[in-house]
Write a protein that holds these residues in place. Structure first.
Motif, PDB file in Angstrom:
ATOM      1  N   ALA A  26      57.917 -78.849 -13.250  1.00 50.00           N
ATOM      2  CA  ALA A  26      58.470 -77.893 -14.214  1.00 50.00           C
ATOM      3  C   ALA A  26      58.195 -76.458 -13.772  1.00 50.00           C
ATOM      4  CB  ALA A  26      57.874 -78.151 -15.599  1.00 50.00           C
ATOM      5  N   GLU A  27      56.969 -76.206 -13.323  1.00 48.47           N
ATOM      6  CA  GLU A  27      56.636 -74.860 -12.853  1.00 48.47           C
ATOM      7  C   GLU A  27      57.518 -74.463 -11.673  1.00 48.47           C
ATOM      8  OE1 GLU A  27      51.897 -74.358 -13.951  1.00 48.47           O
ATOM      9  OE2 GLU A  27      52.438 -75.308 -12.055  1.00 48.47           O
ATOM     10  N   HIS A  30      61.213 -73.882 -12.642  1.00 45.94           N
ATOM     11  CA  HIS A  30      61.343 -72.569 -13.278  1.00 45.94           C
ATOM     12  C   HIS A  30      61.323 -71.460 -12.234  1.00 45.94           C
ATOM     13  CE1 HIS A  30      60.849 -69.361 -16.196  1.00 45.94           C
ATOM     14  NE2 HIS A  30      59.715 -68.992 -15.634  1.00 45.94           N
ATOM     15  N   GLU A  31      60.398 -71.554 -11.274  1.00 46.34           N
ATOM     16  CA  GLU A  31      60.310 -70.559 -10.201  1.00 46.34           C
ATOM     17  C   GLU A  31      61.600 -70.491  -9.393  1.00 46.34           C
ATOM     18  OE1 GLU A  31      56.984 -71.469  -7.727  1.00 46.34           O
ATOM     19  OE2 GLU A  31      55.533 -71.304  -9.360  1.00 46.34           O
ATOM     20  N   GLU A  35      66.710 -73.706 -15.818  1.00 46.00           N
ATOM     21  CA  GLU A  35      66.385 -73.734 -17.244  1.00 46.00           C
ATOM     22  C   GLU A  35      66.002 -75.165 -17.602  1.00 46.00           C
ATOM     23  OE1 GLU A  35      69.110 -71.570 -19.967  1.00 46.00           O
ATOM     24  OE2 GLU A  35      70.288 -71.275 -18.134  1.00 46.00           O
ATOM     25  N   LEU A  53      52.780 -75.135 -21.170  1.00 48.21           N
ATOM     26  CA  LEU A  53      53.793 -75.222 -20.115  1.00 48.21           C
ATOM     27  C   LEU A  53      55.125 -74.664 -20.609  1.00 48.21           C
ATOM     28  CD1 LEU A  53      54.610 -76.195 -17.283  1.00 48.21           C
ATOM     29  CD2 LEU A  53      55.171 -78.412 -18.310  1.00 48.21           C
ATOM     30  N   LYS A  56      54.996 -70.967 -20.493  1.00 45.66           N
ATOM     31  CA  LYS A  56      54.974 -70.487 -19.104  1.00 45.66           C
ATOM     32  C   LYS A  56      56.348 -70.566 -18.449  1.00 45.66           C
ATOM     33  CE  LYS A  56      52.332 -71.029 -14.827  1.00 45.66           C
ATOM     34  NZ  LYS A  56      51.208 -71.730 -14.159  1.00 45.66           N
ATOM     35  N   THR A  57      57.126 -71.584 -18.813  1.00 48.80           N
ATOM     36  CA  THR A  57      58.428 -71.808 -18.179  1.00 48.80           C
ATOM     37  C   THR A  57      59.598 -71.399 -19.070  1.00 48.80           C
ATOM     38  OG1 THR A  57      58.469 -74.110 -18.962  1.00 48.80           O
ATOM     39  CG2 THR A  57      57.536 -73.708 -16.771  1.00 48.80           C
ATOM     40  N   ASN A  58      59.274 -70.776 -20.209  1.00 49.43           N
ATOM     41  CA  ASN A  58      60.312 -70.341 -21.161  1.00 49.43           C
ATOM     42  C   ASN A  58      61.219 -71.509 -21.544  1.00 49.43           C
ATOM     43  OD1 ASN A  58      61.618 -68.434 -22.785  1.00 49.43           O
ATOM     44  ND2 ASN A  58      63.114 -67.938 -21.189  1.00 49.43           N
ATOM     45  N   SER A  59      60.578 -72.640 -21.858  1.00 46.73           N
ATOM     46  CA  SER A  59      61.312 -73.874 -22.148  1.00 46.73           C
ATOM     47  C   SER A  59      61.100 -74.301 -23.596  1.00 46.73           C
ATOM     48  CB  SER A  59      60.826 -75.004 -21.236  1.00 46.73           C
ATOM     49  OG  SER A  59      60.943 -74.641 -19.880  1.00 46.73           O
TER      50      SER A  59
END
Length: 268
Positions: A26-27, A30-31, A35, A53, A56-59
């Protein structure tokens, strides 16, 4: 920064804490510009740190029991609403053996536990793909990946019935992958990862020994959770559009080794 997943949308199952491979995926996704929607079973979410998480990942998080078709239908429908369209990638990072948790030996299982284990670890993958397939929820050239382990092919005594679950999982990937590829141009693969010190993996008896042995057997050493995330991102990207129905070993070369000098030195 490569932006390999720029504009892509995906669902990631199974992140529990920062040790989880799904968490690392997931990280990384996102990087790389993706989405995401994150999901896990409600009981696992109470044990884990998924809110961290998500921030951190805007999820967004959608709880779902992956053994429930109704929950999966809700997950897929809401994910498409949140993400504004069809899905480009899915990670299935789910595995559980009640027999292992309860200390039941492979030769003396409780079969109700066995049934629960393969439902969570393998049949959930079929159910997930079935919902995605029947709802036509995946974009063409999308990618579905599940995580597995080489005990599906070789004997690791203390891996118990999880070995059977992983063999079942890999078969589902091939069989359903054929139909998904033929009908929707979606690819389906499994990654057979090195033994990795996740919360689930660490519950297997003798797991530290697994890791040390594999490290000495593998010419490149064990692949970490972060390494696995990088590999998974490559399978989600457009760089691997014609890779499907494969069980891909990501294990530093362990799967093709007979014996290494480092292991032989222990016996000489």
């Amino acid at each position: 920064m490569y932006n390999l997943l720029k504009g892509k949308k995906g669902i990631i199952f199974g992140a529990l804490n920062e040790h989880s491979i799904a968490w690392k995926v997931a990280e990384k996704a996102h990087e790389q510009g993706a989405e995401l929607v994150l999901t896990n079973a409600p009981i696992a979410m109470r044990m884990g740190e998924l809110d961290t998480l998500a921030e951190k990942t805007n999820s967004q998080i959608i709880p779902a029991d992956a053994t429930s078709v109704e929950d999966l239908e809700n997950l897929v429908e809401k994910s498409m609403e949140i993400l504004g369209g069809k899905i480009d990638f899915v990670l299935h990072s789910i595995g559980m053996s009640v027999n292992v948790r309860k200390g039941k030996h492979y030769t003396d299982p409780k079969y109700d536990f066995t049934t629960k284990g393969w439902d969570v670890s393998a049949v959930s993958f079929h159910k997930t793909m079935n919902v995605l397939y029947n709802k036509n929820a995946m974009n063409q050239w999308g990618s579905i990946v599940a995580l597995t382990y080489m005990a599906a092919q070789r004997v690791f005594p203390d891996y118990n019935d999880m070995a059977d679950n992983k063999a079942y999982l890999e078969s589902i990937a091939r069989s359903f992958g054929y139909f998904f590829g033929r009908d929707h141009k979606v690819r389906v693969n499994t990654i057979s990862q090195s033994p990795t010190p996740t919360t689930a993996g660490s519950g297997v008896k003798g797991f530290d020994g697994f890791i040390a042995y594999a490290e000495k057997m593998s010419p490149l050493g064990n692949a970490t959770a972060a390494d696995c995330a990088d590999y998974t991102i490559s399978l989600f990207s457009d760089l691997t559009k014609k890779v499907t129905l494969q069980n891909l070993f990501h294990d530093g070369g362990f799967s093709n080794m007979g014996v290494s000098d480092a292991v032989m030195e222990k016996f000489e």
